[in-house]
Design a protein around this motif. Structure first.
Motif, PDB file in Angstrom:
ATOM      1  N   ASP A  61      -7.090  26.327  75.751  1.00 43.84           N
ATOM      2  CA  ASP A  61      -6.238  27.238  74.990  1.00 43.84           C
ATOM      3  C   ASP A  61      -6.578  27.232  73.501  1.00 43.84           C
ATOM      4  OD1 ASP A  61      -4.963  28.083  77.230  1.00 43.84           O
ATOM      5  OD2 ASP A  61      -3.110  26.970  76.914  1.00 43.84           O
ATOM      6  N   VAL A  62      -6.862  26.054  72.969  1.00 44.39           N
ATOM      7  CA  VAL A  62      -7.226  25.956  71.552  1.00 44.39           C
ATOM      8  C   VAL A  62      -8.492  26.774  71.280  1.00 44.39           C
ATOM      9  CG1 VAL A  62      -8.153  24.390  69.802  1.00 44.39           C
ATOM     10  CG2 VAL A  62      -6.061  23.793  71.032  1.00 44.39           C
ATOM     11  N   THR A  63      -9.444  26.681  72.197  1.00 41.56           N
ATOM     12  CA  THR A  63     -10.685  27.449  72.042  1.00 41.56           C
ATOM     13  C   THR A  63     -10.405  28.943  72.044  1.00 41.56           C
ATOM     14  OG1 THR A  63     -11.848  25.693  73.227  1.00 41.56           O
ATOM     15  CG2 THR A  63     -13.002  27.773  72.985  1.00 41.56           C
ATOM     16  N   VAL A  64      -9.574  29.390  72.984  1.00 40.54           N
ATOM     17  CA  VAL A  64      -9.235  30.819  73.056  1.00 40.54           C
ATOM     18  C   VAL A  64      -8.470  31.238  71.792  1.00 40.54           C
ATOM     19  CG1 VAL A  64      -7.979  32.593  74.356  1.00 40.54           C
ATOM     20  CG2 VAL A  64      -9.197  30.796  75.590  1.00 40.54           C
ATOM     21  N   TYR A  65      -7.600  30.353  71.320  1.00 41.88           N
ATOM     22  CA  TYR A  65      -6.813  30.639  70.115  1.00 41.88           C
ATOM     23  C   TYR A  65      -7.732  30.824  68.906  1.00 41.88           C
ATOM     24  CZ  TYR A  65      -2.563  30.494  67.272  1.00 41.88           C
ATOM     25  OH  TYR A  65      -1.517  30.821  66.443  1.00 41.88           O
ATOM     26  N   GLN A  66      -8.713  29.927  68.788  1.00 43.82           N
ATOM     27  CA  GLN A  66      -9.664  30.029  67.675  1.00 43.82           C
ATOM     28  C   GLN A  66     -10.502  31.295  67.784  1.00 43.82           C
ATOM     29  OE1 GLN A  66     -11.676  26.236  67.875  1.00 43.82           O
ATOM     30  NE2 GLN A  66     -10.323  25.363  66.331  1.00 43.82           N
ATOM     31  N   MET A  67     -10.837  31.656  69.008  1.00 43.14           N
ATOM     32  CA  MET A  67     -11.564  32.900  69.231  1.00 43.14           C
ATOM     33  C   MET A  67     -10.738  34.078  68.696  1.00 43.14           C
ATOM     34  SD  MET A  67     -12.458  34.640  72.904  1.00 43.14           S
ATOM     35  CE  MET A  67     -13.263  36.241  73.017  1.00 43.14           C
ATOM     36  N   CYS A  68      -9.443  34.037  68.971  1.00 44.41           N
ATOM     37  CA  CYS A  68      -8.544  35.108  68.507  1.00 44.41           C
ATOM     38  C   CYS A  68      -8.481  35.170  66.983  1.00 44.41           C
ATOM     39  CB  CYS A  68      -7.146  34.912  69.078  1.00 44.41           C
ATOM     40  SG  CYS A  68      -7.090  35.154  70.863  1.00 44.41           S
ATOM     41  N   GLU A  69      -8.429  34.010  66.349  1.00 44.08           N
ATOM     42  CA  GLU A  69      -8.425  33.975  64.881  1.00 44.08           C
ATOM     43  C   GLU A  69      -9.680  34.642  64.335  1.00 44.08           C
ATOM     44  OE1 GLU A  69      -5.819  30.039  63.687  1.00 44.08           O
ATOM     45  OE2 GLU A  69      -7.910  29.715  64.272  1.00 44.08           O
ATOM     46  N   ARG A  70     -10.798  34.365  64.972  1.00 44.83           N
ATOM     47  CA  ARG A  70     -12.068  34.962  64.543  1.00 44.83           C
ATOM     48  C   ARG A  70     -12.062  36.476  64.741  1.00 44.83           C
ATOM     49  NH1 ARG A  70     -14.239  29.780  65.876  1.00 44.83           N
ATOM     50  NH2 ARG A  70     -15.713  29.225  64.236  1.00 44.83           N
ATOM     51  N   ILE A  71     -11.510  36.897  65.870  1.00 46.01           N
ATOM     52  CA  ILE A  71     -11.437  38.337  66.158  1.00 46.01           C
ATOM     53  C   ILE A  71     -10.639  39.047  65.061  1.00 46.01           C
ATOM     54  CG2 ILE A  71     -10.426  40.067  67.733  1.00 46.01           C
ATOM     55  CD1 ILE A  71     -11.133  38.141  70.069  1.00 46.01           C
ATOM     56  N   LEU A  72      -9.515  38.441  64.681  1.00 40.98           N
ATOM     57  CA  LEU A  72      -8.657  39.059  63.662  1.00 40.98           C
ATOM     58  C   LEU A  72      -9.322  39.086  62.287  1.00 40.98           C
ATOM     59  CD1 LEU A  72      -5.088  37.740  64.576  1.00 40.98           C
ATOM     60  CD2 LEU A  72      -6.075  39.986  65.037  1.00 40.98           C
ATOM     61  N   GLU A  73     -10.251  38.164  62.058  1.00 40.08           N
ATOM     62  CA  GLU A  73     -10.928  38.123  60.751  1.00 40.08           C
ATOM     63  C   GLU A  73     -12.146  39.042  60.700  1.00 40.08           C
ATOM     64  OE1 GLU A  73     -11.807  33.978  60.300  1.00 40.08           O
ATOM     65  OE2 GLU A  73      -9.679  33.467  60.075  1.00 40.08           O
ATOM     66  N   ASP A  74     -12.545  39.574  61.838  1.00 38.57           N
ATOM     67  CA  ASP A  74     -13.783  40.351  61.912  1.00 38.57           C
ATOM     68  C   ASP A  74     -13.534  41.812  61.525  1.00 38.57           C
ATOM     69  OD1 ASP A  74     -16.077  41.785  62.671  1.00 38.57           O
ATOM     70  OD2 ASP A  74     -16.514  40.362  64.280  1.00 38.57           O
ATOM     71  N   SER A  75     -14.136  42.235  60.414  1.00 34.34           N
ATOM     72  CA  SER A  75     -13.890  43.601  59.922  1.00 34.34           C
ATOM     73  C   SER A  75     -14.386  44.665  60.916  1.00 34.34           C
ATOM     74  CB  SER A  75     -14.567  43.807  58.569  1.00 34.34           C
ATOM     75  OG  SER A  75     -15.953  43.557  58.697  1.00 34.34           O
ATOM     76  N   ARG A  76     -15.395  44.307  61.732  1.00 39.80           N
ATOM     77  CA  ARG A  76     -15.904  45.270  62.721  1.00 39.80           C
ATOM     78  C   ARG A  76     -14.880  45.559  63.816  1.00 39.80           C
ATOM     79  NH1 ARG A  76     -20.960  41.755  64.382  1.00 39.80           N
ATOM     80  NH2 ARG A  76     -19.240  40.235  64.244  1.00 39.80           N
ATOM     81  N   LEU A  77     -13.902  44.659  63.953  1.00 40.26           N
ATOM     82  CA  LEU A  77     -12.904  44.815  65.021  1.00 40.26           C
ATOM     83  C   LEU A  77     -11.531  45.175  64.463  1.00 40.26           C
ATOM     84  CD1 LEU A  77     -13.884  41.679  67.149  1.00 40.26           C
ATOM     85  CD2 LEU A  77     -14.480  44.060  67.630  1.00 40.26           C
ATOM     86  N   ARG A  78     -11.456  45.338  63.147  1.00 43.60           N
ATOM     87  CA  ARG A  78     -10.151  45.559  62.510  1.00 43.60           C
ATOM     88  C   ARG A  78      -9.444  46.789  63.051  1.00 43.60           C
ATOM     89  NH1 ARG A  78     -11.167  44.583  56.907  1.00 43.60           N
ATOM     90  NH2 ARG A  78     -11.033  42.403  57.548  1.00 43.60           N
ATOM     91  N   LYS A  79     -10.236  47.845  63.289  1.00 45.63           N
ATOM     92  CA  LYS A  79      -9.672  49.097  63.801  1.00 45.63           C
ATOM     93  C   LYS A  79      -8.889  48.870  65.096  1.00 45.63           C
ATOM     94  CE  LYS A  79     -11.152  53.543  65.697  1.00 45.63           C
ATOM     95  NZ  LYS A  79     -12.298  54.334  66.166  1.00 45.63           N
ATOM     96  N   TYR A  80      -9.351  47.921  65.908  1.00 50.78           N
ATOM     97  CA  TYR A  80      -8.744  47.694  67.213  1.00 50.78           C
ATOM     98  C   TYR A  80      -7.676  46.605  67.191  1.00 50.78           C
ATOM     99  CZ  TYR A  80     -13.043  50.161  67.947  1.00 50.78           C
ATOM    100  OH  TYR A  80     -14.047  51.076  67.832  1.00 50.78           O
ATOM    101  N   PHE A  81      -7.989  45.503  66.529  1.00 52.90           N
ATOM    102  CA  PHE A  81      -7.100  44.343  66.608  1.00 52.90           C
ATOM    103  C   PHE A  81      -6.306  44.095  65.334  1.00 52.90           C
ATOM    104  CE2 PHE A  81     -10.552  43.551  69.651  1.00 52.90           C
ATOM    105  CZ  PHE A  81      -9.809  43.364  70.808  1.00 52.90           C
ATOM    106  N   GLY A  82      -6.535  44.908  64.320  1.00 53.09           N
ATOM    107  CA  GLY A  82      -5.910  44.695  63.021  1.00 53.09           C
ATOM    108  C   GLY A  82      -4.390  44.623  63.058  1.00 53.09           C
ATOM    109  N   GLN A  83      -3.793  45.393  63.963  1.00 50.68           N
ATOM    110  CA  GLN A  83      -2.323  45.426  64.054  1.00 50.68           C
ATOM    111  C   GLN A  83      -1.771  44.333  64.965  1.00 50.68           C
ATOM    112  OE1 GLN A  83      -0.677  47.653  62.076  1.00 50.68           O
ATOM    113  NE2 GLN A  83      -2.793  47.994  61.403  1.00 50.68           N
ATOM    114  N   CYS A  84      -2.662  43.603  65.613  1.00 52.77           N
ATOM    115  CA  CYS A  84      -2.228  42.604  66.600  1.00 52.77           C
ATOM    116  C   CYS A  84      -1.682  41.353  65.930  1.00 52.77           C
ATOM    117  CB  CYS A  84      -3.410  42.186  67.467  1.00 52.77           C
ATOM    118  SG  CYS A  84      -3.500  43.060  69.008  1.00 52.77           S
ATOM    119  N   HIS A  85      -0.619  40.832  66.481  1.00 52.49           N
ATOM    120  CA  HIS A  85      -0.138  39.522  66.064  1.00 52.49           C
ATOM    121  C   HIS A  85      -0.973  38.483  66.811  1.00 52.49           C
ATOM    122  CE1 HIS A  85       2.478  36.026  65.783  1.00 52.49           C
ATOM    123  NE2 HIS A  85       2.996  36.603  64.724  1.00 52.49           N
TER     124      HIS A  85
END
Length: 195
Positions: free
Chosen positions: A20-44
């Motif tokens: 779970d920690v690994t998946v959680y860290q993956m999520c943090e990275r996704i939220l920081e990635d400007s290439r994915l902001r359009k999709y995940f930017g609004q996600c908590h």
């Protein structure tokens, strides 16, 4: 009780909390990635974690002969991604997401063989979810690409040739109903947060 997972992946990673920690860290990275902001930017972060955990479950869980449960997990993953697919998230973004998983696994000092197996299982999502899920979304999407995602299926119109006029009204009604039902399910599953 933990569901059996392919190649004992969670166990080999040190248990579900490590996983779970690994998946959680993956999520943090996704939220920081400007290439994915359009999709995940609004996600908590917590909602994104829930979403990625469902996706991981789809990749690593051994459903055996239980096609019904597998379909349920798949449907849930697609519905959670519904709005993202509408926004244009597709298989082209898969490698970006995968790179965040790789970085998180490296950070967690994951053993090379475990990492290889997990990435191998994760790879199945490229086609199963990102390619097919995207198609699924297009098939029920509206003609008007309005920015209002409040009711992504509000009219239930579908692209038709004028030659297919017979049964159109019936089809439109059926689609409308399907749209409304689906919307209910999406809302239920995502608790509004992803919509």
């Amino acid at each position: 009780t933990m569901d059996t997972c392919k190649r004992n992946i969670i166990e080999r990673m040190g248990g579900s909390s490590y996983f779970d920690v690994t998946v959680y860290q993956m999520c943090e990275r996704i939220l920081e990635d400007s290439r994915l902001r359009k999709y995940f930017g609004q996600c908590h972060l917590d909602d994104l974690f829930d979403m990625q955990r469902v996706v991981m479950d789809l990749a690593i869980r051994d459903f055996g002969d239980d096609e019904e449960t597998k379909q349920k997990v798949y449907d849930r993953a697609v519905l959670q991604h519904y709005r993202l697919f509408q926004l244009g998230l597709d298989v082209k973004h898969f490698d970006i997401l995968k790179s965040h998983l790789i970085a998180s696994l490296q950070d967690a000092w994951c053993d090379a063989d475990v990492m290889e197996d997990l990435l191998d299982l994760y790879e199945s999502l490229r086609t199963m979810l990102y390619r097919n899920g995207g198609h699924f979304t297009l098939s029920v999407e509206n003609e008007d690409n309005s920015e209002d995602f409040e009711l992504p299926l509000k009219t239930g119109k579908s692209r038709r040739n004028s030659s297919q006029t017979e049964d159109v009204s019936k089809g439109a009604d059926a689609e409308q109903t399907r749209g409304n039902t689906m919307l209910k399910v999406i809302r239920q599953l995502s608790g509004e947060n992803l919509l």
